[in-house]
Motif scaffolding. Structure first.
Motif, short mmCIF file in Angstrom:
data_model
loop_
_atom_site.label_atom_id
_atom_site.label_comp_id
_atom_site.label_asym_id
_atom_site.label_seq_id
_atom_site.Cartn_x
_atom_site.Cartn_y
_atom_site.Cartn_z
N LEU A 125 0.85 -1.19 0.00
CA LEU A 125 0.00 0.00 0.00
C LEU A 125 0.89 1.24 0.00
O LEU A 125 1.91 1.25 0.69
N ASP A 126 0.50 2.27 -0.75
CA ASP A 126 1.19 3.54 -0.53
C ASP A 126 0.50 4.24 0.64
O ASP A 126 -0.50 3.75 1.17
N GLU A 127 1.04 5.37 1.07
CA GLU A 127 0.52 5.93 2.31
C GLU A 127 -0.89 6.47 2.20
O GLU A 127 -1.65 6.48 3.18
N ILE A 128 -1.27 6.88 1.00
CA ILE A 128 -2.65 7.34 0.80
C ILE A 128 -3.61 6.16 0.90
O ILE A 128 -4.64 6.22 1.58
N GLU A 129 -3.23 5.05 0.26
CA GLU A 129 -4.07 3.85 0.35
C GLU A 129 -4.17 3.34 1.79
O GLU A 129 -5.23 2.90 2.24
N LEU A 168 9.32 3.45 7.76
CA LEU A 168 8.22 2.53 8.06
C LEU A 168 7.91 2.53 9.56
O LEU A 168 6.74 2.48 9.96
N ARG A 169 8.95 2.61 10.37
CA ARG A 169 8.74 2.69 11.82
C ARG A 169 7.90 3.92 12.17
O ARG A 169 7.00 3.86 13.02
N LYS A 170 8.18 5.02 11.50
CA LYS A 170 7.44 6.25 11.76
C LYS A 170 5.97 6.08 11.35
O LYS A 170 5.05 6.45 12.09
N VAL A 171 5.76 5.48 10.18
CA VAL A 171 4.39 5.22 9.72
C VAL A 171 3.68 4.30 10.71
O VAL A 171 2.50 4.51 11.04
N PHE A 172 4.40 3.32 11.22
CA PHE A 172 3.85 2.38 12.20
C PHE A 172 3.39 3.12 13.46
O PHE A 172 2.26 2.93 13.94
N GLU A 173 4.27 3.97 14.00
CA GLU A 173 3.92 4.71 15.23
C GLU A 173 2.72 5.63 14.98
O GLU A 173 1.81 5.72 15.80
N GLU A 174 2.75 6.32 13.84
CA GLU A 174 1.65 7.25 13.53
C GLU A 174 0.33 6.50 13.36
O GLU A 174 -0.72 6.95 13.81
N THR A 175 0.44 5.35 12.68
CA THR A 175 -0.77 4.56 12.45
C THR A 175 -1.35 4.10 13.78
O THR A 175 -2.55 4.22 14.03
N ARG A 176 -0.47 3.60 14.64
CA ARG A 176 -0.95 3.08 15.93
C ARG A 176 -1.63 4.18 16.74
O ARG A 176 -2.70 3.97 17.31
N SER A 177 -1.03 5.36 16.76
CA SER A 177 -1.67 6.40 17.58
C SER A 177 -2.96 6.93 16.94
O SER A 177 -3.78 7.51 17.64
N SER A 178 -3.14 6.69 15.64
CA SER A 178 -4.38 7.14 15.01
C SER A 178 -5.53 6.16 15.23
O SER A 178 -6.69 6.47 14.96
N LEU A 179 -5.22 4.97 15.74
CA LEU A 179 -6.26 3.94 15.89
C LEU A 179 -7.05 4.15 17.18
O LEU A 179 -6.51 4.65 18.17
N PRO A 180 -8.31 3.72 17.19
CA PRO A 180 -9.06 3.69 18.45
C PRO A 180 -8.36 2.77 19.46
O PRO A 180 -7.72 1.80 19.05
#
Ligand SMILES: *Cc1c(COP(=O)(O)O)cnc(C)c1O
Length: 219
Positions: A125-129, A168-180
């Motif tokens: 996936l790209d980051e938009i997807e 990718l680590r940064k995307v991972f951290e950001e994704t996790r904090s964006s989740l409920p």
């Protein structure tokens, strides 16, 4: 060196929070048995049929990992031995996993594969997807998203590889904090690093490495 010796050498070099997936693709079941007898239980395959053939023959205690590109028409078969699927690379694939997991009443375990390499050939996936997919997670009742997976560019430039993993680590951290909050608890796995680059991946925060040739020999 034997498979068991290479496995234990690599294992002892990993921090305790990093899970080792021994990638056994193209190798016979006998090779997996050697690692099994050494007490290893996580094995990765890149093809559904090969995974299912080996799983049918080997110990039910094995935790399987499906790491290769998954076609939608193979999802039903892919779920049979309840692998962790590392390679969710589209919304439509996730929808199919939901449909087939619901049909058999299971919770499918998946990672979202994110494209980080500077190469045209890698899936992900790209980051938009990724963002779009994360916005629609509430519709997936039979899927547990355990984290992200990525592959760095195939290059000897270690700085580039490190930068891609760091991203990718940064995307991972950001994704996790964006989740409920209730989804954050399951979102713990960052699958990055192979035989040639796992040490760099661990430095950059990997929690799961997928190592084939350094354990089982070249393919
Ligand atoms: C084959 C494969 C690996 C393991 O590669 P090695 O270089 O043999 O360690 C890891 N991840 C994926 C997605 C693979 O297809």
């Amino acid at each position: 060196m034997t498979i068991a010796a290479r496995l234990s050498e690599i294992k002892s070099s990993l921090p305790s929070h990093v899970t080792l997936v021994a990638v056994s693709k193209t190798k016979p079941a006998a090779a997996i048995k050697e690692a099994l007898h050494a007490g290893h239980l996580h094995f990765g395959e890149n093809k559904v049929q090969e995974l299912n053939l080996k799983a049918a023959e080997l110990s039910k205690e094995i935790q399987w990992h499906l790491i290769g590109h998954l076609q939608r028409n193979k999802v039903k078969q892919a779920l049979v031995h309840q692998p962790l699927i590392h390679s969710i690379d589209s919304f439509r694939l996730l929808q199919e996993v939901e449909k087939q997991a619901q049909a058999v009443g299971m919770q499918a375990q998946v990672l979202l594969q994110v494209y980080i390499a500077q190469e045209e050939t890698k899936y992900g996936l790209d980051e938009i997807e990724l963002k779009q997919l994360l916005e629609s997670l509430s519709q997936f009742k039979n899927i547990q998203i355990n984290g992200l997976m990525g592959m760095a560019s195939f290059t000897s430039n270690e700085l580039q590889v490190a930068a891609e993993f760091r991203h990718l680590r940064k995307v991972f951290e950001e994704t996790r904090s964006s989740l409920p909050t209730e989804l954050q608890n399951h979102f713990q796995t960052l699958s990055m690093g192979m035989s040639g680059d796992y040490q760099i991946a661990i430095q950059e925060g990997s929690t799961m490495v997928r190592i084939g040739s350094a354990i089982f020999g070249s393919r």
